[in-house]
Design an enzyme around this catalytic site. Structure first.
Site, short mmCIF file in Angstrom:
data_model
loop_
_atom_site.label_atom_id
_atom_site.label_comp_id
_atom_site.label_asym_id
_atom_site.label_seq_id
_atom_site.Cartn_x
_atom_site.Cartn_y
_atom_site.Cartn_z
N ASP A 13 0.86 -1.18 0.00
CA ASP A 13 0.00 0.00 0.00
C ASP A 13 0.90 1.24 0.00
OD1 ASP A 13 -1.87 2.01 0.74
OD2 ASP A 13 -3.10 0.61 1.82
N ARG A 52 -11.17 -12.70 6.39
CA ARG A 52 -9.91 -13.29 5.89
C ARG A 52 -10.17 -14.60 5.17
NH1 ARG A 52 -5.49 -10.49 8.12
NH2 ARG A 52 -5.73 -9.76 10.25
C1 PRP Z 1 -1.28 -4.92 5.61
C2 PRP Z 1 -0.41 -5.71 4.67
C3 PRP Z 1 0.94 -5.08 4.83
C4 PRP Z 1 0.60 -3.64 5.12
C5 PRP Z 1 0.78 -2.83 3.87
O1 PRP Z 1 -1.14 -5.45 6.89
O2 PRP Z 1 -0.39 -7.06 5.00
O3 PRP Z 1 1.66 -5.65 5.90
O4 PRP Z 1 -0.77 -3.59 5.54
O5 PRP Z 1 0.55 -1.48 4.13
P1 PRP Z 1 1.63 -0.36 3.84
O6 PRP Z 1 2.22 -0.62 2.47
O7 PRP Z 1 0.79 0.90 3.84
O8 PRP Z 1 2.64 -0.36 4.93
P2 PRP Z 1 -2.12 -5.14 8.12
O9 PRP Z 1 -1.55 -4.05 8.96
O10 PRP Z 1 -3.51 -4.90 7.58
O11 PRP Z 1 -2.04 -6.47 8.98
P3 PRP Z 1 -2.59 -7.94 8.65
O12 PRP Z 1 -1.71 -8.50 7.55
O13 PRP Z 1 -2.42 -8.69 9.93
O14 PRP Z 1 -4.03 -7.83 8.22
#
Ligand code: PRP
Length: 184
Positions: free
Chosen positions: A107, A169
């Site tokens: 992201d 999920r």
């Molecule tokens: C999501 C994804 C990445 C991160 C990406 O994790 O798995 O780790 O967000 O976002 P960024 O590029 O803006 O840093 P999340 O925090 O949703 O945790 P999860 O995988 O446990 O759902």
């Protein structure tokens, strides 16, 4: 052939389980070709990458091991705080290994920027990044993945490992969560 209908009717399917399976197989074939004759270690970023890692790894025809890391972003409830904290480190040394970080979604890139620095400090033989989804338009930190499933627009996606408040999920398809469900 699957209908692509999600469990929750308001969810719009973005990628069906069949589309995901086809793309994951292509990504696995690329990895198999790139690392022919070598061993690799998949490092999954919990929790979202767990299902993708399981499917990807089973299609890769190489000697492979798994490890997992857990990180979280903090600050005013947004992901743009720039603060990434590690909750669980990997169990094994990455030194001199062919490391492939496996993520569900790229992201802002802040998490991957943090992880790349962390893993490079281990002095791996090689370091690659595999992401199923790339929200390229949201990038703050200029990181790129080596293996990308799909580039997607800025929509909130759930399913195939990805959550909203820990739900969804287990959906087999990747779906868009409409704004009216984002406070439910
Ligand atoms: C999501 C994804 C990445 C991160 C990406 O994790 O798995 O780790 O967000 O976002 P960024 O590029 O803006 O840093 P999340 O925090 O949703 O945790 P999860 O995988 O446990 O759902």
């Amino acid at each position: 052939m699957h209908s692509g209908t999600a469990v929750t009717p308001q969810l719009r399917v973005l990628f069906t389980r069949d589309q995901i399976a086809r793309r994951v197989t292509e990504m696995a074939d690329d990895i198999t070709r790139d690392f022919a004759g070598q061993s690799i270690i998949f490092v999954g970023v919990l929790k979202g990458a767990s299902i993708f890692l399981g499917d990807l790894a089973r299609q890769v025809k190489l000697d492979a091991t798994f490890d997992f890391i857990s990180v979280a972003s903090y600050g005013a409830g947004t992901k743009t705080s720039g603060e990434v904290r590690m909750n669980k480190d990997v169990d094994s040394s990455m030194a001199d290994k062919n490391v492939i970080i496996v993520e569900d979604i790229l992201d802002t890139g802040l998490t991957m920027g943090f992880l790349r620095k962390l893993f490079l400090a281990h002095q791996p033989r090689s370091l690659k990044v595999a992401v199923l989804l790339d929200k390229a338009c949201r990038r703050i930190e200029p990181v790129k993945a080596d293996y990308v499933g799909f580039v997607i627009p800025d929509e909130f996606v759930v399913g195939y490992g990805m959550d909203y408040a820990e739900r969804y999920r287990n959906l087999p398809d990747i779906c868009v969560l409409p704004p009216q469900l984002q406070s439910a």
